[in-house]
Structures are given as structure tokens and as C-alpha cells.
Design an enzyme around this catalytic site. Sequence first.
Site: not given
Length: 225
Positions: A124, A191-193
Site C-alpha cells: 500500500r 494489503t496493509c492498513t
Amino acid sequence: MARARNRIAGTISVFGELLITAGLILGLFVVYSLWWTNVLADRAADKEGDQVRDHWADTGPGALDTKDGIGFLHVPAFGGGEVLVKKGTDTKTLNNGVAGYYTEPVSSALPQDEQGNFTLAAHRDGHGAKFHNIHKLKSGDPIVFESKDTWYVYKVYKTLPETTKFNVDVLQPVPKESGRNKPGRFITLTTCTPMYTSDYRYIVWGELERTEKVDSARTPPAELR
């Protein structure tokens, strides 16, 4: 007394210089992580993408080629451009500005499979940041995968803005957490968050709406025009 004040002033001055130096180093690290790694990753992905298309042109119509990139992801909500898709979600693969399909802990289906979940991951932030705008995807938005001979048109039907990084159920062939309980042909983007962290995962699910054969001009489906 004057000497003591001079020593204090000198100490403060040195400490201030150290803080400035640390700030510069931190700033350079941020620039490297969030900008320069994108530049390098985009260069690598563009080169690999060109090689995939050249390979397709050389070999003519046929099945998906999984020896290198298997195709390209097109997501209009991301703001244009294409994302090369390769096998694997290890750091070495994803750092080259691509999206990778899972081989573990749950093996991904591929788009041409009659049933299953085509599960993808990408960075991301940094290293191409191909899924940076994942939060812009809404229900009904198209996600298009382009293979050598077929366009696969998916439609988003559910998003999960935050879940633990250990939640592998989102990758199952039937992603029940998305509300589906029967086999189908799904796509999952992960994805990363939050942004600039890797604490949690952001999930988007889509379902195959239709396929279109690639013509000689590689005319994209309506969703990409």
C-alpha cells in the site's frame, strides 16, 4: 559561574545539532521508503511487464503463462495504470512493484479455474504502492484481470476495512466472511492498513461477472474505456 554557563550552552548546542542530524536522517529514510522505493519498483515492474507482453506476442494465443507474470490487473478506482501479477506474496516478489497471488497459507485459484478465489496482495505504501488507493473501491466497482487471451471482469461486492493480519479465512475458496456461502469465481485484494503501517489488513472481495476474449487489437472491455 561563567564556565558552567558555557558548558551548559555547549551541551545544549551539541544536543540541538544531534537532533537536527537525527531529523535529517529520519527525513531521508522517509523519502527513501515512500518515494525512491516506488521509483525503483515501478522501473522493475515496467520492465517485467514489457517482457510479458513481448512473450505473449511471440507465442500467440494460448493458456495463461505462469512461468513469469500471468497477466495484468486493471482497477479504474485506483486512477489508471496496470499492475503486473506474479506468483507469490513474499517480500522479494512484492517489492518489485507487482501484485502477487497467494501460494500459502491458502493457495489461490487462478482466473481461468471454474471455481475458486483469486487472492492477491500488494504493497500500500512504498515499493510501488500498487494497492495504495484500495480504500477507494466501493461495491459495484469493476476489477479487470487481463490474461494473454481473456479479459476477466469482476465486480466488487464487499469490503473489510480492517482485520487482523492472521485472518486467513478471507483467502478461502469460498470467502464466507464476505457473505458468500457457495462456490463461485471470486477475487480478493489484500494489503496493509492503516496507511504507512502493517498492523492490520484491508480486504476487498469481488465476483466474476463475465469474460471476454482478447481480440487482435487487445480492445479493453467497456469498464476500462
